[in-house]
Design a protein around this motif. Structure first.
Motif, PDB file in Angstrom:
ATOM      1  N   LEU A   1      21.088 -13.255  -4.887  1.00 56.34           N
ATOM      2  CA  LEU A   1      20.286 -12.049  -4.746  1.00 56.34           C
ATOM      3  C   LEU A   1      19.129 -12.317  -3.790  1.00 56.34           C
ATOM      4  N   PRO A   2      18.777 -11.360  -2.951  1.00 54.87           N
ATOM      5  CA  PRO A   2      17.627 -11.576  -2.071  1.00 54.87           C
ATOM      6  C   PRO A   2      16.353 -11.716  -2.898  1.00 54.87           C
ATOM      7  N   ALA A   3      15.478 -12.603  -2.469  1.00 51.20           N
ATOM      8  CA  ALA A   3      14.232 -12.833  -3.195  1.00 51.20           C
ATOM      9  C   ALA A   3      13.082 -12.923  -2.205  1.00 51.20           C
TER      10      ALA A   3
ATOM     11  N   ARG B   1      17.705  -8.098 -14.849  1.00 49.16           N
ATOM     12  CA  ARG B   1      18.567  -7.815 -15.983  1.00 49.16           C
ATOM     13  C   ARG B   1      20.025  -7.768 -15.529  1.00 49.16           C
ATOM     14  N   GLY B   2      20.839  -8.657 -16.067  1.00 50.57           N
ATOM     15  CA  GLY B   2      22.249  -8.706 -15.716  1.00 50.57           C
ATOM     16  C   GLY B   2      22.543  -9.368 -14.378  1.00 50.57           C
ATOM     17  N   GLY B   3      21.520  -9.843 -13.690  1.00 51.61           N
ATOM     18  CA  GLY B   3      21.711 -10.420 -12.359  1.00 51.61           C
ATOM     19  C   GLY B   3      21.822 -11.923 -12.389  1.00 51.61           C
ATOM     20  N   ALA B   4      21.937 -12.480 -11.212  1.00 53.34           N
ATOM     21  CA  ALA B   4      22.046 -13.923 -11.053  1.00 53.34           C
ATOM     22  C   ALA B   4      20.673 -14.581 -11.185  1.00 53.34           C
ATOM     23  N   LEU B   5      20.679 -15.834 -11.542  1.00 48.25           N
ATOM     24  CA  LEU B   5      19.457 -16.614 -11.658  1.00 48.25           C
ATOM     25  C   LEU B   5      18.950 -16.982 -10.268  1.00 48.25           C
TER      26      LEU B   5
END
Length: 195
Positions: free
Chosen positions: A11-13, A39-43
């Motif tokens: 995920l973009p951070a 919520r429900g996303g990748a670490l």
């Protein structure tokens, strides 16, 4: 390994490893780590620095970290969530919420608020005296009465300086905030002000 880390941070951070390294160096910390998960996303996980000062051994993804004073961040988070829910206010005063259970409270503490307590700017001493602290047990099924007694002692102690202008890392302040939360559903202290 590192490939697993790349997959876990798909995920973009906003935060990057380089930015965390800059923050760590600016804070003069030996090592620093950060994690986030929608919520429900990748670490998303970032880390930078050494395992021990001067060791030259870099921290790794699977290292274990000691989280000290975590109760403080959880207490502050709970206060913030309850503020958002309209259950408490940042400017609720110690005097209004705890006046009935801490009758020996010093006048200097009556007007301090959650903001003062959670930012270590209440003027309260860091801790109770060792003799007072040792009078508490860790074996109670329901420690609420002891927490109220703890706060009564803390609020009767002389301040280390004036509220707002004095920074003291205060465990007493966080116990006080927690007891305020515990009593916040016992009456409408939001409707009144205690000078």
């Amino acid at each position: 390994g590192e490939r697993g880390l790349a997959a876990a941070t798909a995920l973009p951070a906003v935060l990057t490893d380089a930015e965390l390294g800059r923050i760590r160096r600016a804070a003069a910390a030996v090592a620093m780590a950060a994690a986030a998960r929608a919520r429900g996303g990748a670490l998303n996980l970032w880390f930078d620095g050494d395992r021990a000062l001067g060791s030259g051994v870099s921290v790794r993804r699977d290292d274990q970290w000691h989280l000290g004073s975590i109760t403080k961040s959880m207490t502050a988070t709970l206060v913030g969530r309850l503020v958002d829910a309209g259950k408490v206010r940042w400017d609720d005063t110690v005097g209004a919420v705890l006046g009935a259970v801490a009758p020996n409270m010093r006048a200097e503490y009556r007007a301090i608020t959650y903001r003062h307590l959670l930012s270590h700017r209440s003027g309260m001493p860091a801790n109770l005296d060792a003799a007072d602290l040792m009078s508490f047990t860790r074996e109670l099924a329901d420690p609420r009465a002891e927490r109220i007694r703890f706060v009564g002692l803390a609020l009767a102690a002389a301040p280390v300086g004036p509220a707002e202008r004095t920074f003291t890392y205060s465990n007493n302040g966080y116990v006080t905030a927690a007891v305020m939360l515990g009593l916040s559903d016992r009456g409408d202290h939001h409707a009144r002000r205690d000078p």
